[in-house]
Design an enzyme around this catalytic site. Structure first.
Site: not given
Length: 255
Positions: A206, A67, A111
């Site tokens: 992240s 992401h 996912d």
């Protein structure tokens, strides 16, 4: 007399008040890492600004979260850094991007939130730049295991980002408990794992690794969208061992 007593009490409390204020810093409630004690850590950047963490898993391959590329189709990576404001680190351009096939068909869920960055050339390893091991085969880390995370993300929800690498310890949560918190639509025990602790990750962390012992076990993926280090919704990490065949395949294709 009461004024004097009040002043004495205030003076005696000052060290404790100062300590309390200083504790609430870090990745969230973390501490500054010893410089270059995590030589595998990578800053993933857009236009030379940090957007995500990452980690070196070979002399030419960086792993991060899928992401992270959503708003940054082209990134560079910085290796060997502790303070991102200093110029004693090394910047690499990315030669190719590797996205897992599951992610390509499910762009809007959690996912396969794992992404491979193949660098333009092999990294010259030294004391400040080293790769970290990943699991050799699929498997789960025992619930209750104490691991660690690190990053240059926000120090608190909607707060300031840290220029220095921060770190904290976290504890692996039981999969069933995590599933009960997030629900089956958001959490998959076969692909993900959860952690909890006094400190935790925040925006900008992240893509960084969840490290257990000397092995990167997970990739920082997602958490409560409204509150970093939420006491109600544990942080979720992509389980690296679930993607070992895919990782070995793309690393094996690096010339």
């Amino acid at each position: 007399m009461m004024t004097i007593i009040s002043l004495i009490l205030l003076v005696s409390l000052l060290p404790h008040l100062t300590f309390t204020a200083r504790v609430n810093v870090g990745i969230v409630n973390g501490r500054e890492a010893k410089p270059h004690s995590r030589p595998y850590m990578v800053s993933v950047q857009k236009d030379k600004e940090h957007i995500c963490g990452g980690f070196l898993i070979s002399d030419r391959f960086v792993m991060t979260a899928a992401h992270c590329r959503k708003n940054a189709p082209v990134v560079t990576v910085v290796l060997g850094a502790h303070d991102l404001r200093k110029e004693n680190s090394v910047r690499f351009t990315v030669d190719s991007y590797h996205q897992h096939p599951i992610r390509q068909s499910n762009l809007f869920n959690n996912d396969a939130d794992v992404f491979g960055l193949q660098l333009e050339k092999n990294v010259q390893l030294n004391n400040n730049i080293k790769w970290i091991s990943i699991p050799a085969e699929e498997g789960d880390i025992e619930a209750g295991s104490v691991c660690s995370i690190a990053g240059w993300g926000l120090l608190e929800t909607k707060g300031k980002r840290s220029d220095h690498l921060m770190e904290t310890n976290v504890t692996v949560m039981n999969n069933k408990k995590c599933e009960s918190k997030w629900g089956k639509e958001d959490f998959s025990a076969s692909q993900m794992m959860c952690v909890y602790g006094d400190g935790g990750s925040c925006e900008g962390d992240s893509g960084g690794p969840l490290v257990c012992g000397d092995t990167a076990i997970g990739v920082t993926s997602f958490g409560d969208p409204d509150l970093c280090n939420s006491p109600e919704l544990p942080e979720v990490y992509t389980k690296i061992s679930a993607y070992i065949p895919w990782i070995k395949n793309i690393i094996g294709n690096v010339n």
